[in-house]
Design a protein around this motif. Structure first.
Motif, PDB file in Angstrom:
ATOM      1  N   ASN A   1       0.807  -1.224   0.000  1.00  0.00           N
ATOM      2  CA  ASN A   1       0.000   0.000   0.000  1.00  0.00           C
ATOM      3  C   ASN A   1       0.840   1.275   0.000  1.00  0.00           C
ATOM      4  OD1 ASN A   1      -2.439  -1.358  -0.047  1.00  0.00           O
ATOM      5  ND2 ASN A   1      -2.547  -1.485   2.173  1.00  0.00           N
ATOM      6  N   ILE A   2       2.113   1.183  -0.332  1.00  0.00           N
ATOM      7  CA  ILE A   2       2.959   2.379  -0.382  1.00  0.00           C
ATOM      8  C   ILE A   2       2.527   3.232  -1.563  1.00  0.00           C
ATOM      9  CG2 ILE A   2       5.303   3.222  -0.795  1.00  0.00           C
ATOM     10  CD1 ILE A   2       6.328   0.796   0.696  1.00  0.00           C
ATOM     11  N   ARG A   3       2.357   4.532  -1.305  1.00  0.00           N
ATOM     12  CA  ARG A   3       1.935   5.461  -2.342  1.00  0.00           C
ATOM     13  C   ARG A   3       2.925   6.616  -2.440  1.00  0.00           C
ATOM     14  NH1 ARG A   3      -2.324   2.761  -2.204  1.00  0.00           N
ATOM     15  NH2 ARG A   3      -4.468   3.011  -1.826  1.00  0.00           N
ATOM     16  N   ARG A   4       2.800   7.380  -3.507  1.00  0.00           N
ATOM     17  CA  ARG A   4       3.650   8.551  -3.691  1.00  0.00           C
ATOM     18  C   ARG A   4       3.377   9.545  -2.559  1.00  0.00           C
ATOM     19  NH1 ARG A   4       2.193  11.850  -8.595  1.00  0.00           N
ATOM     20  NH2 ARG A   4       1.562  13.392  -7.091  1.00  0.00           N
ATOM     21  N   GLY A   5       4.442  10.060  -1.988  1.00  0.00           N
ATOM     22  CA  GLY A   5       4.325  11.023  -0.904  1.00  0.00           C
ATOM     23  C   GLY A   5       4.530  10.431   0.477  1.00  0.00           C
ATOM     24  N   ASP A   6       4.552   9.116   0.590  1.00  0.00           N
ATOM     25  CA  ASP A   6       4.771   8.484   1.893  1.00  0.00           C
ATOM     26  C   ASP A   6       6.220   8.659   2.321  1.00  0.00           C
ATOM     27  OD1 ASP A   6       2.166   7.624   1.886  1.00  0.00           O
ATOM     28  OD2 ASP A   6       2.627   5.531   1.442  1.00  0.00           O
ATOM     29  N   GLN A   7       6.405   8.856   3.602  1.00  0.00           N
ATOM     30  CA  GLN A   7       7.749   8.900   4.175  1.00  0.00           C
ATOM     31  C   GLN A   7       8.138   7.477   4.545  1.00  0.00           C
ATOM     32  OE1 GLN A   7       9.803  11.555   4.666  1.00  0.00           O
ATOM     33  NE2 GLN A   7       8.331  12.979   3.765  1.00  0.00           N
ATOM     34  N   VAL A   8       9.318   7.030   4.113  1.00  0.00           N
ATOM     35  CA  VAL A   8       9.760   5.667   4.385  1.00  0.00           C
ATOM     36  C   VAL A   8      11.146   5.682   5.014  1.00  0.00           C
ATOM     37  CG1 VAL A   8       8.392   4.615   2.549  1.00  0.00           C
ATOM     38  CG2 VAL A   8      10.696   5.378   2.055  1.00  0.00           C
ATOM     39  N   VAL A   9      11.439   4.625   5.742  1.00  0.00           N
ATOM     40  CA  VAL A   9      12.775   4.403   6.294  1.00  0.00           C
ATOM     41  C   VAL A   9      13.285   3.115   5.659  1.00  0.00           C
ATOM     42  CG1 VAL A   9      14.140   4.000   8.370  1.00  0.00           C
ATOM     43  CG2 VAL A   9      12.147   5.492   8.473  1.00  0.00           C
ATOM     44  N   LEU A  10      14.434   3.214   4.984  1.00  0.00           N
ATOM     45  CA  LEU A  10      15.006   2.040   4.330  1.00  0.00           C
ATOM     46  C   LEU A  10      15.764   1.193   5.349  1.00  0.00           C
ATOM     47  CD1 LEU A  10      16.262   3.741   1.061  1.00  0.00           C
ATOM     48  CD2 LEU A  10      14.147   2.491   1.433  1.00  0.00           C
ATOM     49  N   GLY A  17      18.804   0.442   5.759  1.00  0.00           N
ATOM     50  CA  GLY A  17      20.053   0.996   6.278  1.00  0.00           C
ATOM     51  C   GLY A  17      19.863   2.222   7.150  1.00  0.00           C
ATOM     52  N   GLY A  18      18.607   2.629   7.351  1.00  0.00           N
ATOM     53  CA  GLY A  18      18.328   3.791   8.187  1.00  0.00           C
ATOM     54  C   GLY A  18      18.139   5.070   7.405  1.00  0.00           C
ATOM     55  N   ILE A  19      18.214   5.022   6.094  1.00  0.00           N
ATOM     56  CA  ILE A  19      18.030   6.208   5.264  1.00  0.00           C
ATOM     57  C   ILE A  19      16.536   6.520   5.189  1.00  0.00           C
ATOM     58  CG2 ILE A  19      18.298   7.160   2.948  1.00  0.00           C
ATOM     59  CD1 ILE A  19      20.717   5.315   2.621  1.00  0.00           C
ATOM     60  N   THR A  20      16.201   7.772   5.447  1.00  0.00           N
ATOM     61  CA  THR A  20      14.806   8.184   5.347  1.00  0.00           C
ATOM     62  C   THR A  20      14.609   8.978   4.072  1.00  0.00           C
ATOM     63  OG1 THR A  20      15.189  10.206   6.588  1.00  0.00           O
ATOM     64  CG2 THR A  20      14.522   8.280   7.844  1.00  0.00           C
ATOM     65  N   GLY A  21      13.418   8.902   3.547  1.00  0.00           N
ATOM     66  CA  GLY A  21      13.126   9.638   2.328  1.00  0.00           C
ATOM     67  C   GLY A  21      11.652   9.649   2.029  1.00  0.00           C
ATOM     68  N   LYS A  22      11.324  10.308   0.921  1.00  0.00           N
ATOM     69  CA  LYS A  22       9.942  10.454   0.495  1.00  0.00           C
ATOM     70  C   LYS A  22       9.760   9.719  -0.826  1.00  0.00           C
ATOM     71  CE  LYS A  22       6.661  14.133  -0.583  1.00  0.00           C
ATOM     72  NZ  LYS A  22       6.500  15.590  -0.687  1.00  0.00           N
ATOM     73  N   VAL A  23       8.717   8.912  -0.915  1.00  0.00           N
ATOM     74  CA  VAL A  23       8.451   8.163  -2.143  1.00  0.00           C
ATOM     75  C   VAL A  23       7.960   9.152  -3.200  1.00  0.00           C
ATOM     76  CG1 VAL A  23       7.058   6.359  -3.210  1.00  0.00           C
ATOM     77  CG2 VAL A  23       7.901   6.059  -0.885  1.00  0.00           C
ATOM     78  N   THR A  24       8.681   9.226  -4.324  1.00  0.00           N
ATOM     79  CA  THR A  24       8.286  10.134  -5.393  1.00  0.00           C
ATOM     80  C   THR A  24       7.604   9.404  -6.537  1.00  0.00           C
ATOM     81  OG1 THR A  24      10.470   9.928  -6.405  1.00  0.00           O
ATOM     82  CG2 THR A  24      10.117  11.781  -4.901  1.00  0.00           C
ATOM     83  N   VAL A  73      10.332   1.123  -5.743  1.00  0.00           N
ATOM     84  CA  VAL A  73       9.834   2.491  -5.606  1.00  0.00           C
ATOM     85  C   VAL A  73      11.009   3.442  -5.780  1.00  0.00           C
ATOM     86  CG1 VAL A  73       7.891   1.928  -4.104  1.00  0.00           C
ATOM     87  CG2 VAL A  73      10.092   2.449  -3.090  1.00  0.00           C
ATOM     88  N   GLU A  74      10.703   4.661  -6.142  1.00  0.00           N
ATOM     89  CA  GLU A  74      11.728   5.694  -6.247  1.00  0.00           C
ATOM     90  C   GLU A  74      11.599   6.591  -5.021  1.00  0.00           C
ATOM     91  OE1 GLU A  74      11.747   9.223  -9.159  1.00  0.00           O
ATOM     92  OE2 GLU A  74      12.942   7.656 -10.141  1.00  0.00           O
ATOM     93  N   VAL A  75      12.713   6.758  -4.303  1.00  0.00           N
ATOM     94  CA  VAL A  75      12.706   7.505  -3.048  1.00  0.00           C
ATOM     95  C   VAL A  75      13.646   8.691  -3.169  1.00  0.00           C
ATOM     96  CG1 VAL A  75      13.147   7.363  -0.564  1.00  0.00           C
ATOM     97  CG2 VAL A  75      12.271   5.368  -1.776  1.00  0.00           C
ATOM     98  N   GLU A  76      13.153   9.870  -2.759  1.00  0.00           N
ATOM     99  CA  GLU A  76      13.990  11.063  -2.739  1.00  0.00           C
ATOM    100  C   GLU A  76      14.564  11.186  -1.332  1.00  0.00           C
ATOM    101  OE1 GLU A  76      13.784  15.689  -4.152  1.00  0.00           O
ATOM    102  OE2 GLU A  76      11.953  14.760  -3.402  1.00  0.00           O
ATOM    103  N   ILE A  77      15.893  11.041  -1.227  1.00  0.00           N
ATOM    104  CA  ILE A  77      16.539  11.060   0.085  1.00  0.00           C
ATOM    105  C   ILE A  77      17.102  12.437   0.428  1.00  0.00           C
ATOM    106  CG2 ILE A  77      17.017   8.607   0.122  1.00  0.00           C
ATOM    107  CD1 ILE A  77      19.847   9.199  -0.774  1.00  0.00           C
ATOM    108  N   ALA A  78      17.285  13.274  -0.559  1.00  0.00           N
ATOM    109  CA  ALA A  78      17.689  14.670  -0.376  1.00  0.00           C
ATOM    110  C   ALA A  78      17.121  15.429  -1.561  1.00  0.00           C
ATOM    111  CB  ALA A  78      19.208  14.798  -0.316  1.00  0.00           C
ATOM    112  N   GLU A  79      17.157  16.728  -1.490  1.00  0.00           N
ATOM    113  CA  GLU A  79      16.575  17.503  -2.579  1.00  0.00           C
ATOM    114  C   GLU A  79      17.347  17.250  -3.873  1.00  0.00           C
ATOM    115  OE1 GLU A  79      15.131  22.028  -3.463  1.00  0.00           O
ATOM    116  OE2 GLU A  79      15.342  21.281  -1.423  1.00  0.00           O
TER     117      GLU A  79
END
Length: 122
Positions: A58-67, A69-76, A84-90
């Motif tokens: 149920n992951i959708r675009r805009g969800d905040q996820v933690v990978l 390895g501990g990397i956090t990002g936003k699903v784009t 999924v494609e995750v934006e980890i920094a701008e």
């Protein structure tokens, strides 16, 4: 001196009898143990796996996820069922496998609606 040999010796085992008893006795010992294992170990583990699979699907675009390895990002972008494609920094986007997502954080708090005012206006 007072104990005769007949009382000091252990009785001879019957031919074919084992030290553990019959197979039916073993079944009576292990059956309750298996039931306890099912209810305390196997069943909760299956429920957790089912819940995790549902969350990952149920992951959708805009969800905040933690990978993992501990990397956090936003699903784009949701690429397919496994990536999924995750934006980890701008401006920095990575593709991540859904299986390596450790936690899904929701987009944010739902919008709170104010209660309707009742009464007369004077």
């Amino acid at each position: 001196m007072f104990i005769t040999e007949a009382f000091a010796q252990a009785p001879a085992a019957a031919p074919g009898a084992s030290a553990f008893g019959s197979g039916l006795e073993m079944l009576f010992l292990f059956a309750p143990l298996m039931v306890v294992w099912y209810f305390f170990l196997i069943r909760p583990q299956r429920a957790n796996a089912k819940k995790r699979q549902e969350t990952l699907s149920n992951i959708r675009r805009g969800d905040q996820v933690v990978l993992g390895g501990g990397i956090t990002g936003k699903v784009t972008k949701v690429v397919d069922d496994t990536e999924v494609e995750v934006e980890i920094a701008e401006g920095v986007k990575i593709r991540a496998m859904r299986a390596y997502i450790a936690e899904v954080r929701v987009k944010g708090e739902p919008v709170k609606t104010e209660p309707a005012k009742t009464g007369t206006v004077s």
